[in-house]
Scaffold this motif. Structure first.
Motif, PDB file in Angstrom:
ATOM      1  N   TYR A   1       0.837  -1.206   0.000  1.00 21.81           N
ATOM      2  CA  TYR A   1       0.000   0.000   0.000  1.00 21.81           C
ATOM      3  C   TYR A   1       0.873   1.257   0.000  1.00 21.81           C
ATOM      4  N   LEU A   2       1.945   1.228   0.785  1.00 28.62           N
ATOM      5  CA  LEU A   2       2.809   2.400   0.882  1.00 28.62           C
ATOM      6  C   LEU A   2       3.516   2.692  -0.444  1.00 28.62           C
ATOM      7  N   GLN A   3       3.687   1.679  -1.282  1.00 25.94           N
ATOM      8  CA  GLN A   3       4.283   1.908  -2.596  1.00 25.94           C
ATOM      9  C   GLN A   3       3.401   2.795  -3.472  1.00 25.94           C
ATOM     10  N   LEU A   4       2.115   2.838  -3.180  1.00 31.61           N
ATOM     11  CA  LEU A   4       1.185   3.603  -4.004  1.00 31.61           C
ATOM     12  C   LEU A   4       1.271   5.105  -3.753  1.00 31.61           C
ATOM     13  N   LEU A   5       1.905   5.495  -2.647  1.00 34.72           N
ATOM     14  CA  LEU A   5       1.954   6.908  -2.292  1.00 34.72           C
ATOM     15  C   LEU A   5       2.904   7.683  -3.210  1.00 34.72           C
ATOM     16  N   ARG A   6       2.483   8.896  -3.518  1.00 29.11           N
ATOM     17  CA  ARG A   6       3.335   9.827  -4.248  1.00 29.11           C
ATOM     18  C   ARG A   6       4.311  10.482  -3.254  1.00 29.11           C
ATOM     19  N   ILE A   7       5.181  11.353  -3.759  1.00 30.20           N
ATOM     20  CA  ILE A   7       6.096  12.092  -2.889  1.00 30.20           C
ATOM     21  C   ILE A   7       5.262  12.892  -1.873  1.00 30.20           C
TER      22      ILE A   7
ATOM     23  N   LEU B   1       8.726   5.081   3.629  1.00 28.22           N
ATOM     24  CA  LEU B   1       8.403   6.452   4.021  1.00 28.22           C
ATOM     25  C   LEU B   1       9.571   7.395   3.744  1.00 28.22           C
ATOM     26  N   ILE B   2      10.768   6.956   4.123  1.00 30.94           N
ATOM     27  CA  ILE B   2      11.942   7.826   4.052  1.00 30.94           C
ATOM     28  C   ILE B   2      12.222   8.293   2.624  1.00 30.94           C
ATOM     29  N   GLN B   3      12.147   7.377   1.671  1.00 32.67           N
ATOM     30  CA  GLN B   3      12.547   7.709   0.305  1.00 32.67           C
ATOM     31  C   GLN B   3      11.545   8.602  -0.421  1.00 32.67           C
ATOM     32  N   LYS B   4      10.345   8.774   0.145  1.00 36.07           N
ATOM     33  CA  LYS B   4       9.346   9.635  -0.498  1.00 36.07           C
ATOM     34  C   LYS B   4       8.861  10.755   0.411  1.00 36.07           C
ATOM     35  N   GLY B   5       9.430  10.854   1.614  1.00 36.26           N
ATOM     36  CA  GLY B   5       8.930  11.862   2.538  1.00 36.26           C
ATOM     37  C   GLY B   5       7.483  11.634   2.897  1.00 36.26           C
ATOM     38  N   ALA B   6       7.066  10.370   2.858  1.00 33.85           N
ATOM     39  CA  ALA B   6       5.665  10.024   3.108  1.00 33.85           C
ATOM     40  C   ALA B   6       5.401   9.876   4.607  1.00 33.85           C
ATOM     41  N   LYS B   7       4.138   9.816   4.954  1.00 34.18           N
ATOM     42  CA  LYS B   7       3.738   9.727   6.352  1.00 34.18           C
ATOM     43  C   LYS B   7       2.645   8.684   6.538  1.00 34.18           C
ATOM     44  N   ILE B   8       2.679   8.066   7.725  1.00 36.09           N
ATOM     45  CA  ILE B   8       1.566   7.236   8.183  1.00 36.09           C
ATOM     46  C   ILE B   8       0.915   7.960   9.345  1.00 36.09           C
ATOM     47  N   GLY B   9      -0.398   8.076   9.308  1.00 38.61           N
ATOM     48  CA  GLY B   9      -1.119   8.738  10.383  1.00 38.61           C
ATOM     49  C   GLY B   9      -2.402   8.008  10.711  1.00 38.61           C
ATOM     50  N   GLY B  10      -3.146   8.571  11.624  1.00 36.70           N
ATOM     51  CA  GLY B  10      -4.420   7.995  12.023  1.00 36.70           C
ATOM     52  C   GLY B  10      -5.448   9.084  12.215  1.00 36.70           C
ATOM     53  N   SER B  11      -6.693   8.676  12.339  1.00 31.47           N
ATOM     54  CA  SER B  11      -7.775   9.639  12.544  1.00 31.47           C
ATOM     55  C   SER B  11      -8.904   8.949  13.278  1.00 31.47           C
ATOM     56  N   THR B  12      -9.481   9.679  14.225  1.00 37.88           N
ATOM     57  CA  THR B  12     -10.657   9.172  14.919  1.00 37.88           C
ATOM     58  C   THR B  12     -11.900   9.762  14.248  1.00 37.88           C
ATOM     59  N   ILE B  13     -12.991   9.867  14.950  1.00 40.69           N
ATOM     60  CA  ILE B  13     -14.268  10.287  14.365  1.00 40.69           C
ATOM     61  C   ILE B  13     -14.183  11.707  13.804  1.00 40.69           C
ATOM     62  N   GLY B  14     -14.754  12.671  14.468  1.00 42.76           N
ATOM     63  CA  GLY B  14     -14.733  14.051  14.022  1.00 42.76           C
ATOM     64  C   GLY B  14     -15.391  14.918  15.073  1.00 42.76           C
ATOM     65  N   THR B  15     -15.194  16.209  14.969  1.00 42.91           N
ATOM     66  CA  THR B  15     -15.748  17.146  15.942  1.00 42.91           C
ATOM     67  C   THR B  15     -17.182  17.513  15.580  1.00 42.91           C
ATOM     68  N   PRO B  16     -17.929  18.118  16.503  1.00 46.94           N
ATOM     69  CA  PRO B  16     -19.280  18.578  16.148  1.00 46.94           C
ATOM     70  C   PRO B  16     -19.285  19.503  14.938  1.00 46.94           C
ATOM     71  N   LYS B  17     -18.309  20.403  14.859  1.00 43.82           N
ATOM     72  CA  LYS B  17     -18.241  21.313  13.709  1.00 43.82           C
ATOM     73  C   LYS B  17     -17.992  20.552  12.418  1.00 43.82           C
ATOM     74  N   GLU B  18     -17.125  19.548  12.453  1.00 42.47           N
ATOM     75  CA  GLU B  18     -16.846  18.763  11.254  1.00 42.47           C
ATOM     76  C   GLU B  18     -18.069  17.950  10.827  1.00 42.47           C
ATOM     77  N   ILE B  19     -18.837  17.467  11.793  1.00 38.37           N
ATOM     78  CA  ILE B  19     -20.064  16.748  11.445  1.00 38.37           C
ATOM     79  C   ILE B  19     -21.042  17.688  10.752  1.00 38.37           C
ATOM     80  N   GLU B  20     -21.154  18.916  11.251  1.00 36.39           N
ATOM     81  CA  GLU B  20     -22.022  19.893  10.598  1.00 36.39           C
ATOM     82  C   GLU B  20     -21.548  20.191   9.181  1.00 36.39           C
ATOM     83  N   ASP B  21     -20.229  20.334   8.993  1.00 30.55           N
ATOM     84  CA  ASP B  21     -19.682  20.573   7.657  1.00 30.55           C
ATOM     85  C   ASP B  21     -19.980  19.400   6.732  1.00 30.55           C
ATOM     86  N   MET B  22     -19.833  18.179   7.247  1.00 30.90           N
ATOM     87  CA  MET B  22     -20.107  16.983   6.450  1.00 30.90           C
ATOM     88  C   MET B  22     -21.564  16.944   6.006  1.00 30.90           C
TER      89      MET B  22
END
Length: 370
Positions: A272-278, A300-321
């Motif tokens: 999956y990580l191979q699919l990432l662009r720079i 990650l190192i050779q492309k300056g890529a990152k792995i991260g995570g995310s939980t649900i969302g805030t009340p404001k983000e739910i309103e935006d969605m």
């Protein structure tokens, strides 16, 4: 004078609940506070978290008895005098996976609108409410597989009139779980996005990526079984990782953002990580009960890529969605199930039958007068 309704719901009493053995019974809601809203529930989505909780205690001990369900939609029947969001009795509103946080002025997360990352983040079920001043426990959190819900108005969201309740419900957790990381990581015009896993979460990811105007949207699944569905949801291309030989090389360096909704310790993370662009980003939202697979750091190192995570969302983000869903006419793929058949619906959900989310319909409350 407000008449306190009788709180009843489908209660899990032990781990057998997730095998279709929930019991309909009464329970005591949290103590009423003037910052609260009381909702008569008409609809509640079924989420994978419900199964993790009542069946396996997958993310921690379950506080039995437990009423699950955190994709709640209904009508406000009581609004506290200190609720500041302009909600009125009779309004159609919803509650997602979070129902409280400390909301203190000196809390870095709450004061900057990141309530879902607060150290005192309180899930909508299987947790305890505490008095914000004294820390005293004032009740357990109970979810939406029932007839009423009561909790802090800060986390109650108005539902736009053009979105049907049965479709709004699964957006409040399944929807926001993919919407928030897409927005945070720049999904939109000029970006190429991949969505791994075409289930309840992944199907939302495809819908949002398309609605946000991404240049290209790629769906990734184990087989081609969901290819036609994925393309109808907005996918421009489809990768079947167990069937398409050499897919990781053929699509290498093609995606700016990948949202991963699956959580298997055996998933091919290195590929999956191979699919990432720079400077691409791989964002994990599927919550595992097991470990993530290992990978070579040079991915990650050779492309300056990152792995991260995310939980649900805030009340404001739910309103935006919800605003985006209303403006772009985003329609999740759901199947409605009567609340009285919740036990069978949970079993069917665990067997992978939804296409792609179930919404429980409380037929008694749907037909009740406001």
């Amino acid at each position: 004078m407000h008449t306190v309704p009788k709180y009843e719901g489908w209660m899990g009493l032990d781990p057998s609940a997730g095998q279709g053995k929930m019991v309909w019974q009464a329970y005591e809601p949290k103590q009423w506070e003037e910052t609260d809203v009381e909702i008569r529930i008409t609809h509640c989505g079924i989420c994978g978290t419900d199964i993790h909780t009542v069946l396996r205690s997958g993310w921690g001990p379950t506080l039995y008895p437990c009423c699950v369900g955190h994709e709640i939609v209904g009508h406000a029947v009581r609004v506290g005098s200190q609720v500041e969001k302009g909600i009125k009795v009779g309004d159609r509103v919803g509650v997602g996976a979070q129902s409280s946080s400390c909301l203190k002025p000196d809390c870095e997360e709450c004061s900057s609108g990141l309530e879902c990352y607060c150290a005192d983040m309180t899930p909508t079920y299987n947790a305890q409410y505490k008095n914000r001043n004294t820390g005293e426990v004032i009740g357990k959190t109970y979810g939406g597989y029932g007839n009423y819900w009561r909790g802090p108005g800060h986390f109650v969201i108005p539902i736009p009139g053009v979105i049907p309740s049965a479709e709004a419900a699964p957006m409040l957790c399944g929807g926001i779980t993919t919407f928030a990381p897409l927005v945070h990581n720049g999904a939109g015009p000029g970006k190429r996005v991949g969505i791994i896993g075409i289930g309840g979460l992944g199907h939302f990811g495809l819908l949002w990526a398309k609605a946000l105007g991404c240049d290209k949207v790629i769906a990734l699944s184990r087989t081609n079984a969901k290819m036609e569905d994925a393309k109808k949801m907005g996918a421009d291309d489809f990768i079947a990782i167990d069937q398409d030989e050499g897919w990781n090389k053929r699509h290498a360096r093609s995606l700016d953002v990948i949202i991963c909704t699956v959580s298997s310790p055996n998933m091919p993370l290195q590929k999956y990580l191979q699919l990432l662009r720079i400077r691409g980003q791989f964002i994990q939202v599927g919550a595992p009960e097991d470990r993530m697979p290992g990978f070579n750091a040079f991915a990650l190192i050779q492309k300056g890529a990152k792995i991260g995570g995310s939980t649900i969302g805030t009340p404001k983000e739910i309103e935006d969605m919800l605003k985006l869903a209303a403006d772009k006419q985003v329609r999740p793929w759901i199947q409605e199930r009567p609340l009285k058949e919740a036990n069978q619906a949970v079993v069917d959900f665990e067997e992978g039958k939804p296409r792609y989310r179930y919404t429980l319909v409380n037929e008694v409350n749907v037909n009740a007068k406001l």
